[in-house]
Design a protein around this motif. Structure first.
Motif, PDB file in Angstrom:
ATOM      1  N   THR A  14       0.822  -1.206   0.000  1.00 61.61           N
ATOM      2  CA  THR A  14       0.000   0.000   0.000  1.00 61.61           C
ATOM      3  C   THR A  14       0.859   1.262   0.000  1.00 61.61           C
ATOM      4  O   THR A  14       0.453   2.294  -0.542  1.00 61.61           O
ATOM      5  CB  THR A  14      -0.932   0.018   1.224  1.00 61.61           C
ATOM      6  N   THR A  15       2.042   1.168   0.589  1.00 60.90           N
ATOM      7  CA  THR A  15       2.939   2.317   0.619  1.00 60.90           C
ATOM      8  C   THR A  15       3.478   2.630  -0.770  1.00 60.90           C
ATOM      9  O   THR A  15       3.598   3.794  -1.151  1.00 60.90           O
ATOM     10  CB  THR A  15       4.103   2.065   1.603  1.00 60.90           C
ATOM     11  N   ILE A  16       3.782   1.591  -1.534  1.00 65.70           N
ATOM     12  CA  ILE A  16       4.216   1.806  -2.916  1.00 65.70           C
ATOM     13  C   ILE A  16       3.099   2.468  -3.711  1.00 65.70           C
ATOM     14  O   ILE A  16       3.327   3.384  -4.505  1.00 65.70           O
ATOM     15  CB  ILE A  16       4.642   0.474  -3.579  1.00 65.70           C
ATOM     16  N   TYR A  77      -7.510  -3.559  -5.748  1.00 69.66           N
ATOM     17  CA  TYR A  77      -6.277  -2.794  -5.560  1.00 69.66           C
ATOM     18  C   TYR A  77      -5.295  -3.057  -6.697  1.00 69.66           C
ATOM     19  O   TYR A  77      -4.730  -2.115  -7.272  1.00 69.66           O
ATOM     20  CB  TYR A  77      -5.635  -3.175  -4.223  1.00 69.66           C
ATOM     21  N   VAL A  78      -5.113  -4.319  -7.047  1.00 68.36           N
ATOM     22  CA  VAL A  78      -4.191  -4.680  -8.134  1.00 68.36           C
ATOM     23  C   VAL A  78      -4.694  -4.127  -9.470  1.00 68.36           C
ATOM     24  O   VAL A  78      -3.910  -3.619 -10.286  1.00 68.36           O
ATOM     25  CB  VAL A  78      -4.015  -6.206  -8.203  1.00 68.36           C
ATOM     26  N   SER A  79      -6.000  -4.210  -9.694  1.00 67.66           N
ATOM     27  CA  SER A  79      -6.576  -3.662 -10.934  1.00 67.66           C
ATOM     28  C   SER A  79      -6.338  -2.156 -11.025  1.00 67.66           C
ATOM     29  O   SER A  79      -6.023  -1.630 -12.104  1.00 67.66           O
ATOM     30  CB  SER A  79      -8.080  -3.945 -10.989  1.00 67.66           C
ATOM     31  N   GLY A  80      -6.494  -1.467  -9.888  1.00 71.34           N
ATOM     32  CA  GLY A  80      -6.251  -0.029  -9.872  1.00 71.34           C
ATOM     33  C   GLY A  80      -4.817   0.322 -10.204  1.00 71.34           C
ATOM     34  O   GLY A  80      -4.543   1.265 -10.962  1.00 71.34           O
ATOM     35  N   PHE A 174       6.181  -2.640 -11.317  1.00 73.04           N
ATOM     36  CA  PHE A 174       6.697  -3.307 -10.122  1.00 73.04           C
ATOM     37  C   PHE A 174       5.611  -3.399  -9.047  1.00 73.04           C
ATOM     38  O   PHE A 174       5.390  -4.463  -8.452  1.00 73.04           O
ATOM     39  CB  PHE A 174       7.909  -2.561  -9.568  1.00 73.04           C
ATOM     40  N   GLY A 175       4.919  -2.286  -8.784  1.00 72.09           N
ATOM     41  CA  GLY A 175       3.900  -2.265  -7.741  1.00 72.09           C
ATOM     42  C   GLY A 175       2.749  -3.210  -8.030  1.00 72.09           C
ATOM     43  O   GLY A 175       2.229  -3.868  -7.114  1.00 72.09           O
ATOM     44  N   THR A 176       2.328  -3.291  -9.300  1.00 78.21           N
ATOM     45  CA  THR A 176       1.233  -4.182  -9.676  1.00 78.21           C
ATOM     46  C   THR A 176       1.592  -5.634  -9.389  1.00 78.21           C
ATOM     47  O   THR A 176       0.819  -6.381  -8.768  1.00 78.21           O
ATOM     48  CB  THR A 176       0.882  -4.019 -11.167  1.00 78.21           C
TER      49      THR A 176
END
Length: 478
Positions: A14-16, A77-80, A174-176
């Motif tokens: 969540t921080t990323i 969250y991942v989709s976003g 990377f974040g996804t």
């Protein structure tokens, strides 16, 4: 049960996401004058790349929070994350201001999916006694992004403004993947519940009508027919929404969130703080790059004290909140922010940078004292199956405040200075400090900061009046 260490993995994901979204916004803010010139875009288009984005967040996040409570947080969250990344590429390829605005709105959908779920993911992962600390760390990283963003944006402009969107792509990829691999659902989904389409429709279009009416009224005249019509539509739809939600078995918004005193006053102080603080950075960019004629990278550096102060204070305030509670700390933070705004009320063309930096530091300290404890107070006082919508409503109030702050401030500025002079000022056509236009601009700034000061005081009062923790086992209002 949470496995040892998972809470920190969830916080890293969540921080990323927070770093990603805030970095994108802060780099864009500093580049607006350059983008305006390069795309030959009007002031209205440029303003709406900022305000339209926040409009969308304000309207979408509560509904997405409710969907997350029903179907789970990870997928959304991942989709976003992935949608925001793809939209960043199209923003970079935009050839007109209108195209940029459209793709920014797509970005806002991705951001809504991330923001609506990130606070709830942290709350699911951390025990109540550590939540303030976790949210403090998250706020600290947001502050780091706010420090880096304007400086990075000023630097990237030297190689073309499109790079402020291209840089999102590797972070987003990377974040996804990190979120997709690392996150897991920490609560049972409520797939048997029915989604509240009628409540969502009336809420979405009622709030949209209200925000549009407030914005148009600020920029034009309050008694214009379109403004009156939008206010009328908003009142009817919001009244219908309240009626629907009080009679639904599975409402989009559990009205106890707004009927419970602690939560209602925490939300109200969030809204008022957004109005007080939302336009401060924007106005200072306007002042540094326009009136003072400072280059973007230097302006970015000059804006960093606010975020550095907030970065230093946020984790400490989160830790103190875990031990002693949020009420006094949040209220004191708003008073400290008001103290910083007093200095901005005296801004002039000859203001020393030392004085402005001191005001930014004081305001940043106050913000750091307010955000983490106030968010912790909200999230730690709702049941697990209401965390998505609780986080969404908090974001809605915060963003609504920021939208109103910018609309009010720009309405004040636009009545203080002719439109052509304002546009010239905004795109680095430096207005001499001795000119009438510059003096009018400064008067407008002072008025805007004065209004921010009084809203901050009001927010402190409302924050202090919050009540005891709610009893969710009872249907009665606390």
């Amino acid at each position: 049960m949470n496995k040892p260490g998972y809470k920190w993995i969830a916080l890293s994901c969540t921080t990323i996401g927070a770093l990603f979204s805030v970095l994108s916004a802060s780099t864009l803010m500093i580049a607006l004058p350059v983008i305006m010139k390069d795309l030959n875009a009007g002031m209205g288009i440029i303003m709406w790349t900022i305000m339209g984005y926040m409009f969308s967040l304000t309207i979408l996040v509560p509904s997405i929070g409710r969907i997350a409570d029903m179907f789970g947080r990870k997928k959304l969250y991942v989709s976003g994350f992935s949608l925001f990344t793809i939209a960043s590429l199209f923003c970079a390829l935009s050839s007109t201001g209108t195209e940029l605005l459209i793709f920014r709105m797509v970005q806002s959908v991705g951001a809504s999916l991330m923001i609506a779920n990130s606070t709830a993911i942290i709350t699911d992962a951390f025990p109540k006694g550590e939540l303030g600390k976790a949210l403090g760390v998250n706020s600290m990283v947001v502050s780091v992004a706010a420090v880096i963003g304007p400086i990075l944006g000023g630097f990237l402009i030297n190689f073309g403004w499109r790079n402020i969107f291209y840089i999102n792509i590797p972070i987003g990829i990377f974040g996804t993947f990190w979120a997709a691999i690392s996150l897991r659902e920490m609560k049972d989904t409520n797939v048997d519940e029915k989604f509240d389409f009628s409540g969502t429709f009336t809420f979405t279009f009622g709030l949209l009508s209200l925000l549009l009416a407030l914005t148009l009224g600020g920029f034009t005249k309050w008694l214009n027919k379109p403004v009156i019509l939008l206010f009328s539509i908003a009142m009817l739809l919001i009244a219908a929404f309240i009626y629907i939600e009080n009679h639904k078995e599975y409402p989009m918004l559990d009205m106890r969130l707004l009927k419970t005193r602690l939560l209602a006053f925490a939300y109200a102080s969030t809204l008022l703080n957004g109005i007080a603080r939302g336009a401060v950075t924007f106005l200072l960019i306007f002042y540094f790059e326009g009136d003072k004629g400072i280059d973007p990278i230097t302006a970015g550096i000059l804006l960093s004290p606010f975020a550095i102060a907030m970065m230093a204070v946020s984790p400490v305030s989160g830790w103190i909140c875990d031990k002693y509670g949020a009420r006094i700390l949040s209220s004191a933070g708003l008073l400290v922010s008001a103290l910083g705004l007093i200095g901005f009320m005296k801004i002039s063309t000859t203001s020393s940078m030392g004085t402005l930096v001191l005001c930014m530091i004081i305001t940043g300290i106050g913000s750091g004292m307010f955000f983490s404890p106030n968010t912790s107070a909200i999230m730690s006082n709702v049941p697990a199956d209401k965390r998505g919508i609780a986080a969404g409503v908090r974001t809605m109030f915060n963003n609504a405040g920021m939208v109103l702050s910018i609309a009010i401030s720009m309405a004040i500025i636009s009545t203080s200075i002719p439109p052509d002079a304002m546009q010239s000022l905004f795109v680095h056509s430096h207005v001499s400090s001795a000119s009438i236009a510059s003096n009018q601009f400064i008067r407008g700034l002072r008025t805007a900061f004065t209004i921010s000061f009084f809203f901050s005081l009001f927010a402190a009062l409302i924050s202090y009046l919050r009540g005891p923790a709610p009893n969710w086992n009872s249907q009665s209002v606390s």
